[in-house]
Scaffold this motif. Structure first.
Motif, PDB file in Angstrom:
ATOM      1  N   GLY A 174       0.741  -1.141  -0.028  1.00 54.99           N
ATOM      2  CA  GLY A 174       0.133   0.094  -0.100  1.00 54.99           C
ATOM      3  C   GLY A 174       0.806   1.430   0.006  1.00 54.99           C
ATOM      4  N   HIS A 175       1.882   1.254   0.344  1.00 61.35           N
ATOM      5  CA  HIS A 175       3.033   2.274   0.406  1.00 61.35           C
ATOM      6  C   HIS A 175       3.933   2.365  -0.668  1.00 61.35           C
ATOM      7  CE1 HIS A 175       1.768   4.032   4.381  1.00 61.35           C
ATOM      8  NE2 HIS A 175       1.417   2.603   4.530  1.00 61.35           N
ATOM      9  N   GLU A 225      -3.027  -7.740  -1.327  1.00 58.31           N
ATOM     10  CA  GLU A 225      -2.481  -6.166  -1.110  1.00 58.31           C
ATOM     11  C   GLU A 225      -2.349  -6.098   0.505  1.00 58.31           C
ATOM     12  OE1 GLU A 225      -4.670  -3.480  -4.562  1.00 58.31           O
ATOM     13  OE2 GLU A 225      -6.185  -4.731  -3.224  1.00 58.31           O
ATOM     14  N   ASP A 276      -1.724  -3.343   2.991  1.00 54.38           N
ATOM     15  CA  ASP A 276      -1.959  -1.991   3.114  1.00 54.38           C
ATOM     16  C   ASP A 276      -0.910  -1.394   4.039  1.00 54.38           C
ATOM     17  OD1 ASP A 276      -2.356  -3.090   5.660  1.00 54.38           O
ATOM     18  OD2 ASP A 276      -4.511  -2.116   5.738  1.00 54.38           O
ATOM     19  N   ARG A 309       2.040  -1.120  -7.830  1.00 52.51           N
ATOM     20  CA  ARG A 309       0.479  -1.433  -7.442  1.00 52.51           C
ATOM     21  C   ARG A 309       0.030  -1.619  -8.747  1.00 52.51           C
ATOM     22  NH1 ARG A 309       0.804   3.182  -3.876  1.00 52.51           N
ATOM     23  NH2 ARG A 309      -0.975   4.140  -4.969  1.00 52.51           N
TER      24      ARG A 309
END
Length: 247
Positions: free
Chosen positions: A198-199, A222, A224, A205
């Motif tokens: 997520g970062h 995914e 986060d 992504r």
């Protein structure tokens, strides 16, 4: 040329392919735990870790991995690739689809056109290297590729691996010609776990979503909390994911 490698454990073979910001040392947290269940092999690409930056002619990292596995007599392996190592895993699975029984891709590239975020990173890295500011380029990579879960010892370890790679590659004379093997997602039939952070940069992504949609047998996970190198950011959690998916 045979790239540097080592192995531990016994059982079904698992091959760990490192990110271009690191070397095989990035897998230290997973090394012993996975070795309790599998025959684990890790290696350094040319110009990283303990493999020199030399070549007699054009080469590919996927070709180096294929040659190593052939020398070890391995006909089928589970591949785990982080970032650039994930791209190499896809190249290897494209050229040798029967070789790969399972595949884990951690924020892997797959050849999509660069997005503005990735272009901006590349431009700034090139500027720093051309200016002779290797330290600045190292800091840029650490800031870009590690998420908020990475502690200071992890940041220092990644900085050391990246600095070593820069120094070895910049000192190479002549500079070897590294090529890339093609990727064809339609022939990569191995069950695949696609992991995104997520970062992480939007480019990776987007690449993860593309891989999950196009690979014949893929699951998207995914995380986060993760940046680009989750196996270093929350090593125990990633070790657990690998232990559950690889058998």
């Amino acid at each position: 040329m045979t790239v540097w490698h080592e192995e531990t454990g016994s059982g079904e073979p698992v091959v760990l392919l490192h990110s271009s910001v690191a070397d095989s040392g990035m897998w230290d947290p997973q090394w012993k735990p996975l070795g309790e269940r599998f025959r684990v092999i890790r290696l350094d690409f040319r110009g990283h870790g303990r493999t020199p930056c030399v070549a007699d002619g054009p080469y590919t990292d996927a070709g180096d991995v294929a040659d190593l596995l052939a020398a070890l007599g391995l006909r089928q392996v589970r591949l785990v690739g982080s970032s650039y190592g994930g791209r190499v895993a896809l190249e290897l699975a494209t050229g040798h689809p029967g070789l790969v029984s399972r595949l884990v891709l951690l924020n892997a590239g797959c050849g999509l056109p660069p997005t503005p975020d990735l272009e901006a990173f590349g431009t700034e890295e090139d500027r720093l290297i051309e200016a002779g500011d290797v330290g600045g380029a190292v800091d840029l990579n650490v800031r870009t590729w590690l998420g908020p879960e990475a502690d200071e010892p992890v940041r220092a370890r990644v900085a050391a691996m990246q600095r070593h790679a820069f120094e070895v590659q910049l000192a190479a004379e002549p500079e070897p010609e590294r090529r890339r093997d093609p990727i064809d997602l339609t022939v990569v039939t191995a069950p695949t776990l696609v992991v995104t952070g997520g970062h992480d940069l939007p480019y990776f992504r987007e690449s993860g979503r593309h891989l999950a949609e196009e690979l014949p047998d893929a699951t998207l996970l995914e995380l986060d909390w993760a940046g680009h190198l989750p196996s270093l950011e929350r090593p125990a959690e990633v070790t657990r994911l690998l232990s559950e998916f690889l058998p």
